[in-house]
Design an enzyme around this catalytic site. Structure first.
Site, PDB file in Angstrom:
ATOM      1  N   ARG A 242      -1.654  10.289  10.734  1.00 55.42           N
ATOM      2  CA  ARG A 242      -2.878   9.442  10.841  1.00 55.42           C
ATOM      3  C   ARG A 242      -3.795   9.812  11.806  1.00 55.42           C
ATOM      4  NH1 ARG A 242      -0.636   4.025  12.202  1.00 55.42           N
ATOM      5  NH2 ARG A 242      -2.354   2.430  12.069  1.00 55.42           N
TER       6      ARG A 242
ATOM      7  N   LYS B 262       2.528   4.538   1.147  1.00 52.22           N
ATOM      8  CA  LYS B 262       2.683   5.045   2.355  1.00 52.22           C
ATOM      9  C   LYS B 262       2.399   6.611   2.175  1.00 52.22           C
ATOM     10  CE  LYS B 262       5.674   5.100   6.404  1.00 52.22           C
ATOM     11  NZ  LYS B 262       5.334   6.489   6.888  1.00 52.22           N
TER      12      LYS B 262
ATOM     13  N   ARG C  35      -3.147   9.795  16.208  1.00 53.54           N
ATOM     14  CA  ARG C  35      -2.214   8.384  16.689  1.00 53.54           C
ATOM     15  C   ARG C  35      -2.109   8.498  18.081  1.00 53.54           C
ATOM     16  NH1 ARG C  35       2.803   7.415  13.872  1.00 53.54           N
ATOM     17  NH2 ARG C  35       3.435   6.195  15.400  1.00 53.54           N
TER      18      ARG C  35
ATOM     19  N   GLU D 104      -5.371   7.947   7.193  1.00 53.41           N
ATOM     20  CA  GLU D 104      -4.566   9.151   7.319  1.00 53.41           C
ATOM     21  C   GLU D 104      -5.167  10.560   6.631  1.00 53.41           C
ATOM     22  OE1 GLU D 104      -0.421   9.579   6.872  1.00 53.41           O
ATOM     23  OE2 GLU D 104      -0.086   7.641   7.612  1.00 53.41           O
TER      24      GLU D 104
ATOM     25  N   ARG E  41       3.840  -2.353  17.239  1.00 57.72           N
ATOM     26  CA  ARG E  41       4.530  -2.230  16.362  1.00 57.72           C
ATOM     27  C   ARG E  41       4.848  -3.898  15.704  1.00 57.72           C
ATOM     28  NH1 ARG E  41       6.848   2.172  14.218  1.00 57.72           N
ATOM     29  NH2 ARG E  41       7.001   3.103  16.072  1.00 57.72           N
TER      30      ARG E  41
ATOM     31  N   PHE F 257      -7.161   2.870   5.117  1.00 55.05           N
ATOM     32  CA  PHE F 257      -6.729   1.808   4.696  1.00 55.05           C
ATOM     33  C   PHE F 257      -7.202   0.319   5.778  1.00 55.05           C
ATOM     34  CE2 PHE F 257      -3.290   4.332   6.941  1.00 55.05           C
ATOM     35  CZ  PHE F 257      -3.322   3.678   8.052  1.00 55.05           C
TER      36      PHE F 257
ATOM     37  N   LYS G 211       7.243  -1.147   6.552  1.00 56.37           N
ATOM     38  CA  LYS G 211       7.418   0.106   5.860  1.00 56.37           C
ATOM     39  C   LYS G 211       8.592   0.095   5.038  1.00 56.37           C
ATOM     40  CE  LYS G 211       8.772   2.798   9.770  1.00 56.37           C
ATOM     41  NZ  LYS G 211       8.509   4.160  10.519  1.00 56.37           N
TER      42      LYS G 211
ATOM     43  N   GLU H  46       0.709  -1.022   0.082  1.00 58.37           N
ATOM     44  CA  GLU H  46      -0.010   0.082  -0.005  1.00 58.37           C
ATOM     45  C   GLU H  46       0.886   1.003   0.111  1.00 58.37           C
ATOM     46  OE1 GLU H  46      -3.914  -1.825   2.309  1.00 58.37           O
ATOM     47  OE2 GLU H  46      -2.459  -0.340   3.352  1.00 58.37           O
TER      48      GLU H  46
END
Length: 512
Positions: free
Chosen positions: A215, A210, A230, A259, A374, A299, A380, A208
């Site tokens: 966010r 970035k 976030r 986002e 995470r 997303f 990423k 996807e």
């Protein structure tokens, strides 16, 4: 609970490297704490003030005060005093803050003074303490640690879960469910050096775009919409176009992850600074929206029409998202079955960069949504090396930069929560950025030197660099090559900065 007891445990936790011992110490502390103590004890142990910045500088804190002979301060008394301190403003406020700090310190013993000084200067740092606190809390209350972790994930707050557990025991965890209107911490991504590496690790995955935006988590319940960052701040009033977009979707009740980003007239994304400035603007929102409109791009779907989707594979969550959100409001993506599709994934990355975005996020199709973590199932990929580091100090500039804090001392996170300096940089700074960072770093200063200032390690800055090289001058044994500032990330906490361990793993060729 007496502050002296908290200070003692903090010192003992700092002195041990054993996770088991840390857990034992915190379990004992929680057994002594009341439900009303928990929302204060937890952030204090981690070196956080619930009140945020209090406007107390090092000059005030450096003034010696005769300590009390016996401990009498409770954590709630201290918290109330600091809350009142944070409300001081207007003419004479500095003198009044100094008086109040002196009054507080006079009630504290020598050990309590040391703890308070560290707390107020941001120097009380306990590595990964929230995770250990979850285990200690579970042990103290007889709860299942996994159930406590999930409750914290869904509540977005360890403090609220701790208060409920201490008041009611394990049955209290049942009330912490995914709820529209109550934000949860977002799932985050690790880094990969290339698309090929990411696809190799994940197998069947989505690749996807970035986006270089902010966010957001969008909650809708009928005609009511809330937009959270976030860090779970409510920014609904600042982004009316996001509210309008959410109300335009067919669903009546949902939580979406995505986002917000601002596009120029040519359809290309504006700079991150423009988007961040718009999202941060609280005044004349209508004018700001006209000058820098933002668009939501989603997303992921966490909940739709009362159905909790967190534990579903990403492929299924995205299918739900696609039924709810029209394609122009969804992030662009391609799907790879595995390494055999690497070439297509790399073409998608090239197209994404050509459209002006910063890279891609590669996501395993079978992974659940790990809120607040995470996870290794999101990777990423950016075309240049970048790190999120913390500013530890800054040096006064020379020549045209005289009077400006210019040369930044940059740190990455150690396992114990402290920061290891990786080098310095004065590159990549515009005049406007120099002026802003000079003011901001002076606000964070805890010590002044002839050469500059040492600051509380709170300000996150994104740094681009060309690589690492070995260096005995720095504690991690390496330093950054050609480091330069990309942008400041005030939307990130210092706990989200990159770690020394991850940096060394990404550059095995120079690891000490």
């Amino acid at each position: 609970m007496l502050l002296a007891r908290l200070a003692q445990v903090s010192q003992e936790v700092t002195a041990t490297a054993s996770r088991t011992r840390k857990t034992d110490l915190l379990a004992d502390l929680f057994r002594e704490a009341t439900p009303d103590d928990a929302p204060i004890v937890i952030p204090y142990l981690a070196g956080r003030l619930p009140q945020g910045r209090l406007g107390v500088g090092w000059k005030v804190l450096a003034r010696p005060v005769e300590p009390a002979a016996q401990p009498t301060l409770t954590v709630r008394d201290v918290d109330a005093r600091l809350t009142d301190l944070g409300k001081v403003s207007g003419p004479g406020s500095q003198a009044e803050r100094s008086r109040r700090v002196g009054e507080l310190m006079a009630l504290a013993t020598e050990a309590e003074q040391r703890f308070l000084l560290g707390l107020l200067t941001g120097e009380v740092r306990q590595g990964a303490l929230d995770a250990v606190a979850v285990e200690g809390l579970a042990r103290a209350t007889g709860a299942d640690p996994a159930a406590v972790r999930r409750a914290v994930m869904l509540a977005g707050s360890l403090q609220s879960v701790a208060g409920a557990l201490l008041a009611e025991g394990p049955p209290a965890l049942e009330r912490f469910r995914l709820t529209v209107g109550r934000p949860v911490l977002p799932m985050l991504a690790h880094s990969a050096s290339s698309v090929a590496e990411a696809v190799e690790k994940l197998g069947a995955c989505a690749v996807e775009e970035k986006l270089d935006g902010i966010r957001v988590q969008v909650h809708r319940d009928g005609d009511t919409v809330h937009v959270h960052t976030r860090t779970l701040d409510d920014i609904t009033a600042r982004l009316p176009e996001v509210t309008d977009a959410a109300l335009g979707l067919a669903g009546e009740r949902f939580i979406l992850d995505g986002e917000v980003i601002s596009f120029g007239a040519d359809g290309r994304p504006r700079s991150f600074q423009e988007t961040a400035g718009r999202v941060g603007s609280r005044t004349d929102v209508a004018k700001a929206a006209g000058e820098v409109p933002v668009s939501p791009v989603f997303f992921d779907a966490l909940s739709v029409d009362g159905r909790d989707l967190l534990d579903l594979p990403f492929a299924e969550r995205h299918a739900v998202l696609a039924r709810l959100v029209p394609e122009p409001m969804r992030v662009r993506r391609t799907v790879a079955s595995g390494p055999e599709d690497t070439a297509e994934a790399e073409r998608f990355l090239a197209d994404t960069l050509a459209r002006g975005h910063e890279g891609v996020v590669v996501k395993a199709l079978d992974a659940p949504y790990s809120a607040g973590r995470r996870g290794a199932s999101w990777l990423k990929v950016k075309p240049i090396h970048t790190l999120d580091l913390v500013v530890l100090a800054a040096e006064w500039g020379h020549g045209r930069r005289t009077g400006k804090l210019s040369n930044l001392h940059l740190g990455a996170r150690n396992p114990d929560g402290t920061f290891a300096m990786l080098g310095k940089t004065f590159k990549g700074m515009t005049d406007a950025l120099l002026a802003w960072q000079t003011g901001r770093l002076q606000e964070l200063a805890v010590r002044e030197h002839g050469w500059g200032v040492t600051v509380r390690p709170e300000l996150v800055v994104e740094i681009a660099y060309d690589g690492l090289q070995r260096s005995s001058r720095y504690p991690a044994g390496v330093t950054l090559r050609f480091a330069r500032v990309v942008r400041y990330r005030e939307d990130k906490r210092p706990e989200e900065a990159d770690t020394v361990e991850a940096l060394l793993a990404a550059h095995p060729e120079v690891s000490p």
